[in-house]
Design a protein around this motif. Structure first.
Motif, mmCIF file in Angstrom:
data_model
loop_
_atom_site.group_PDB
_atom_site.id
_atom_site.type_symbol
_atom_site.label_atom_id
_atom_site.label_comp_id
_atom_site.label_asym_id
_atom_site.label_seq_id
_atom_site.Cartn_x
_atom_site.Cartn_y
_atom_site.Cartn_z
ATOM 1 N N LEU A 86 0.803 -1.217 0.000
ATOM 2 C CA LEU A 86 0.000 0.000 0.000
ATOM 3 C C LEU A 86 0.841 1.273 0.000
ATOM 4 O O LEU A 86 0.306 2.375 0.114
ATOM 5 C CB LEU A 86 -0.946 -0.004 1.204
ATOM 6 C CG LEU A 86 -1.981 -1.139 1.208
ATOM 7 C CD1 LEU A 86 -2.731 -1.172 2.528
ATOM 8 C CD2 LEU A 86 -2.958 -1.001 0.056
ATOM 9 N N LEU A 87 2.151 1.156 -0.126
ATOM 10 C CA LEU A 87 3.000 2.318 -0.327
ATOM 11 C C LEU A 87 2.705 2.925 -1.700
ATOM 12 O O LEU A 87 2.335 2.213 -2.623
ATOM 13 C CB LEU A 87 4.474 1.915 -0.256
ATOM 14 C CG LEU A 87 4.994 1.422 1.100
ATOM 15 C CD1 LEU A 87 6.406 0.889 0.967
ATOM 16 C CD2 LEU A 87 4.941 2.517 2.151
ATOM 17 N N PRO A 88 2.811 4.254 -1.858
ATOM 18 C CA PRO A 88 3.423 5.234 -0.965
ATOM 19 C C PRO A 88 2.467 5.832 0.072
ATOM 20 O O PRO A 88 2.869 6.676 0.855
ATOM 21 C CB PRO A 88 3.892 6.317 -1.930
ATOM 22 C CG PRO A 88 2.845 6.317 -3.011
ATOM 23 C CD PRO A 88 2.479 4.863 -3.186
ATOM 24 N N LEU A 89 1.209 5.415 0.095
ATOM 25 C CA LEU A 89 0.238 6.038 0.998
ATOM 26 C C LEU A 89 0.516 5.700 2.454
ATOM 27 O O LEU A 89 0.178 6.482 3.348
ATOM 28 C CB LEU A 89 -1.182 5.608 0.612
ATOM 29 C CG LEU A 89 -1.597 5.970 -0.818
ATOM 30 C CD1 LEU A 89 -2.955 5.380 -1.140
ATOM 31 C CD2 LEU A 89 -1.601 7.479 -1.030
ATOM 32 N N THR A 90 1.139 4.552 2.714
ATOM 33 C CA THR A 90 1.427 4.152 4.088
ATOM 34 C C THR A 90 2.807 4.604 4.559
ATOM 35 O O THR A 90 3.231 4.235 5.657
ATOM 36 C CB THR A 90 1.291 2.630 4.234
ATOM 37 O OG1 THR A 90 1.984 1.977 3.160
ATOM 38 C CG2 THR A 90 -0.171 2.210 4.213
ATOM 39 N N ILE A 128 -1.964 7.835 -8.411
ATOM 40 C CA ILE A 128 -1.786 7.513 -6.991
ATOM 41 C C ILE A 128 -0.753 8.497 -6.461
ATOM 42 O O ILE A 128 0.419 8.448 -6.834
ATOM 43 C CB ILE A 128 -1.301 6.071 -6.771
ATOM 44 C CG1 ILE A 128 -2.181 5.056 -7.525
ATOM 45 C CG2 ILE A 128 -1.226 5.765 -5.281
ATOM 46 C CD1 ILE A 128 -3.587 4.939 -7.025
ATOM 47 N N MET A 129 -1.178 9.402 -5.587
ATOM 48 C CA MET A 129 -0.304 10.485 -5.113
ATOM 49 C C MET A 129 -0.219 10.457 -3.592
ATOM 50 O O MET A 129 -1.241 10.497 -2.911
ATOM 51 C CB MET A 129 -0.831 11.833 -5.594
ATOM 52 C CG MET A 129 -0.030 13.036 -5.126
ATOM 53 S SD MET A 129 -0.636 14.597 -5.817
ATOM 54 C CE MET A 129 0.181 14.593 -7.421
ATOM 55 N N ALA A 130 0.994 10.395 -3.072
ATOM 56 C CA ALA A 130 1.214 10.376 -1.629
ATOM 57 C C ALA A 130 1.070 11.784 -1.050
ATOM 58 O O ALA A 130 0.814 12.753 -1.766
ATOM 59 C CB ALA A 130 2.589 9.785 -1.323
#
Length: 381
Positions: free
Chosen positions: A15-19, A297-299
């Motif tokens: 689940l990176l980069p959100l985690t 998908i952007m952190a």
């Protein structure tokens, strides 16, 4: 009762980069986060997180030896919460994927129940792929026995009125709301301006602003204090981010404290309709997704200048500043500054000054814990 939501290392990596900046259980899953849903379903519980060391400074775990230990990527239902609440010390449940939910760490030899089917995030794309389903499930859970604020006569409602819920203090005028295919939930103190189109399932969190003429299509989920405009479809905003102008986002996930400039667009479909590949932090390569649609998908703490264009399934790490003509590559490493012509490393003091100022604009001060997390990421990514 103490509940510890535990990060599974392999799932967290998937689940990176959100985690990078939060425990898995603080990812949105419908109208709120996974952790918030556990808190709603088991209100007597004290909830904490067991995650990687550098995040524990902000999210410390409870030390209670008899706590309920639950994988943080499992999304609770009322039925699952009832099973968890009924566990006696030493008892445990095993899911069909092999995850263990237990009461304490000293476990009985056999599970109380095995092969349990649960809903969970196991891939990065699950966050937007499950968005419509989770909004619908949470709508029924959150609105049961409650009375919606009445809809202004300046609005047009298409579909059943009981599939619309407006929290107290929300300002909704001149909007077109369609509930035939799914519910629409509008959070407290949010503003939905004139000529906005909402096609359910849609969830708008507290203190959001949907600007005049925006089109929010099925699966859009806005976390707290998000401000949006333009056309958005099946996209999850974690919160405190801006996309206030025209431009398309679809099948995407946007982290906190991001700003997408006017005319920013992101593709979610390849020209040849072929299967999409997405960057994997764990394997450091692009992997097949089995999907035809996947967008940006952007952190956290990323910025994109006006007219920025993103290729299908672009993954942007935390702390990036993207600008200029052309398409950046579909994987932008953390703390990158630049665009299609190339990237340099973000200067950390300048990055921190921008992050601090953006938070101040929302009436918040950046905490020492946040500074520690961002400094750790800058030094290690």
């Amino acid at each position: 009762m103490n509940i510890i939501l535990v990060d599974n290392p392999e799932i967290r990596e998937a689940l990176l980069p959100l985690t990078f900046t939060r425990p898995t259980a603080l990812l949105p899953a419908g109208i709120g986060t996974i952790a918030e849903r556990w808190a709603l379903l088991i209100p007597e519980a004290n909830i904490s997180f067991l995650t990687v060391d550098y995040l524990q400074v902000k999210y410390p775990a409870c030390e209670a030896p008899d706590a309920l230990l639950i994988p943080g990527h499992i999304i609770p239902s009322p039925e699952l919460a009832a099973k968890v609440r009924a566990l006696a010390p030493g008892e445990w449940i095993q899911t069909s994927a092999g995850e263990v939910i237990s009461h304490g760490r000293q476990l009985l030899p056999e599970p109380k129940e095995a092969g349990l089917e649960v809903t969970a995030y196991r891939l990065l794309t699950d966050i937007f792929r499950l968005s419509k389903e989770r909004i619908t499930a949470d709508f029924d859970l959150l609105t049961a026995g409650r009375q919606s604020q009445p809809l202004s006569p300046s609005c047009t409602l298409i579909g059943p009125a009981d599939r619309l819920f407006i929290e107290e203090g929300a300002d909704v005028e001149g909007a077109f709301i369609n509930t035939r295919q799914g519910p629409v939930y509008i959070g407290r103190r949010s503003e939905v301006q004139e000529c906005v189109v909402l096609r359910g399932p849609v969830a708008i969190g507290p203190k959001c602003r949907v600007r005049a003429g925006a089109r929010l299509l099925p699966g859009v989920n806005l976390g707290e204090s998000t401000r949006v405009g333009g056309e958005i479809s099946n996209t999850v905003f974690i919160g405190y981010s801006n996309k206030q102008h025209d431009g398309f986002l679809g099948d995407a996930v946007i982290g906190q404290w991001c700003n997408l400039g006017a005319g920013c667009v992101a593709s979610n479909l390849k020209n040849d309709y072929s299967e999409i590949r997405l960057w994997s932090y764990g394997q450091q390569r692009f992997l097949r997704t089995g999907l035809q649609f996947c967008g940006l998908i952007m952190a956290d703490h990323c910025k994109a200048g006006i007219n920025t264009m993103f290729n299908t399934a672009t993954v942007v790490g935390p702390g990036c500043n993207i600008h200029g003509a052309g398409f950046p590559r579909p994987y932008v490493p953390a703390f990158s500054d630049g665009g299609a012509q190339g990237f340099t490393r973000v200067i950390f003091p300048k990055f921190m000054a921008t992050a601090t100022e953006m938070m101040r604009h929302r009436g918040l001060e950046i905490s020492e814990a946040d500074k520690s997390i961002l400094k750790h990421l800058y030094e290690n990514l």
